[in-house]
Design a protein around this motif. Structure first.
Motif, PDB file in Angstrom:
ATOM      1  N   HIS A 202       0.806  -1.225   0.000  1.00 55.13           N
ATOM      2  CA  HIS A 202       0.000   0.000   0.000  1.00 55.13           C
ATOM      3  C   HIS A 202       0.840   1.277   0.000  1.00 55.13           C
TER       4      HIS A 202
ATOM      5  N   GLU B 235      -9.381  -3.301  -4.512  1.00 52.85           N
ATOM      6  CA  GLU B 235      -8.313  -3.867  -5.350  1.00 52.85           C
ATOM      7  C   GLU B 235      -7.963  -5.324  -5.024  1.00 52.85           C
ATOM      8  N   HIS B 236      -8.566  -5.884  -3.960  1.00 57.54           N
ATOM      9  CA  HIS B 236      -8.106  -7.204  -3.494  1.00 57.54           C
ATOM     10  C   HIS B 236      -8.804  -8.352  -4.219  1.00 57.54           C
TER      11      HIS B 236
ATOM     12  N   CYS C  78      -8.464  -1.941   3.285  1.00 64.99           N
ATOM     13  CA  CYS C  78      -7.123  -1.823   3.859  1.00 64.99           C
ATOM     14  C   CYS C  78      -6.955  -0.429   4.437  1.00 64.99           C
TER      15      CYS C  78
ATOM     16  N   HIS D 189      -1.666 -10.676   0.231  1.00 67.17           N
ATOM     17  CA  HIS D 189      -1.177  -9.363  -0.210  1.00 67.17           C
ATOM     18  C   HIS D 189       0.308  -9.468  -0.532  1.00 67.17           C
TER      19      HIS D 189
END
Ligand SMILES: [Zn+2]
Length: 315
Positions: free
Chosen positions: A70, A140-141, A226, A281
């Protein structure tokens, strides 16, 4: 001018030496080109690694193990690596805004795969979206759902096979094997959701929207998406404690590479057990060195989710 035999002989030797020096360069030009794949995040790297196993394709992961994607800033070498790649794979979300500037002037011969172009996107929960932006912020995950990974890895396999025909058979075989593992995993998660119930309590950030929506799991989390905050409010802590106490198995989740502070607080208050829910991630250096894969993490997740949920009869 008369050339002496000795001079002539030396000249021949020199010519032969020059020819010998140039020889490996000529060989290099006639060999099939080795394809270089560069990826930003671990999931992209893992999918490309699985699909290109036992081929001469080379792979590079830019965001190194243990690094938080991130807050990532590319190094000058990363930019060179992207520009020199044959296939560049990135996710394309909020955390990878930096990529857009680089690929704007990327080499035309590079195949670029943006994983978020390959799946149905979901808008992030309101608390995490950017209020100053008109465009919706997409979560975005995407890789947390194996259903999405089937679509993503199919596109990766097609690109690699087209780009390196000498490896196409191996690539297809690898993909078929990977797809069948992903489908098995998909079936296992569906069966789990059908057989058991309960709220999954996550005392951490929550990048699993795609996953829970695809399988219909109920959950509560300390932070949406997140989110950057790491201190849960007393109200949130109270809600999480209430949910853990309603679950006969008393399981609370934290994410990989998290300090688990909130989970620890709740575990102490409720005498519950902390398990890891791996979002993939990124990966720790030791897991990376031991060759852990996305599939390994998902299988661990399956085991842990099974432990956290309970039969309908117990509710
Ligand atoms: Zn994230």
């Amino acid at each position: 001018m008369k050339i002496r035999p000795k001079t002539f002989f030396v000249a021949i030797i020199v010519c032969l030496l020059i020819a010998l020096l140039l020889w490996p360069i000529n060989i290099e030009h006639t060999k099939p080109k080795h394809i270089k794949i560069v990826t930003t995040i671990f999931p992209a790297y893992d999918f490309a690694r699985t699909i290109s196993a036992n081929t001469d394709v080379s792979l590079k992961l830019l965001i190194k193990p243990g690094v938080d994607l991130h807050n990532y800033e590319p190094t000058p070498q990363d930019i060179i690596n992207i520009k020199e790649s044959d296939i560049f794979i990135y996710n394309g979300g909020e955390s990878e805004k930096w990529v857009e500037k680089i690929i704007a002037d990327i080499n035309q011969s590079t195949d670029v795969i943006r994983m978020m172009d390959l799946v149905q996107l979901k808008i992030e929960s309101d608390e995490h979206s950017d209020e100053h932006s008109d465009a919706p912020d997409y979560d975005e995950h995407i890789w947390t759902s194996p259903k999405n990974v089937i679509k993503i890895s199919s596109a990766i396999a097609n690109t690699i096979a087209n780009r390196t025909p000498n490896n196409a058979t191996t690539v297809r075989r690898n993909y078929d094997r990977f797809e069948s593992s992903l489908k098995k995993l998909d079936t296992s998660f569906q069966e789990l959701a059908a057989a058991k119930t309960g709220t999954l309590v996550v005392a951490d950030r929550f990048p699993f929207r795609y996953f829970v929506d695809d399988y219909g799991f109920d959950y509560i989390a300390a932070f949406p998406g997140c989110a950057e905050q790491t201190e849960a409010s007393p109200k949130t802590i109270a809600e999480l404690i209430e949910k853990v106490n309603q679950n006969p198995n008393k399981i609370i989740f934290k994410l990989e590479l998290s300090n688990g502070k909130t989970a620890q607080t709740i575990a102490e208050a409720t005498k519950s057990k902390i398990l890891v829910w791996h979002s993939a991630h990124n990966i720790s250096q030791s897991d990376f060195d031991s060759g852990k894969t996305y599939l390994d993490f998902m299988k661990d997740n399956l085991t842990n989710l099974k432990e956290a949920l309970y039969d309908y009869s117990a509710s």
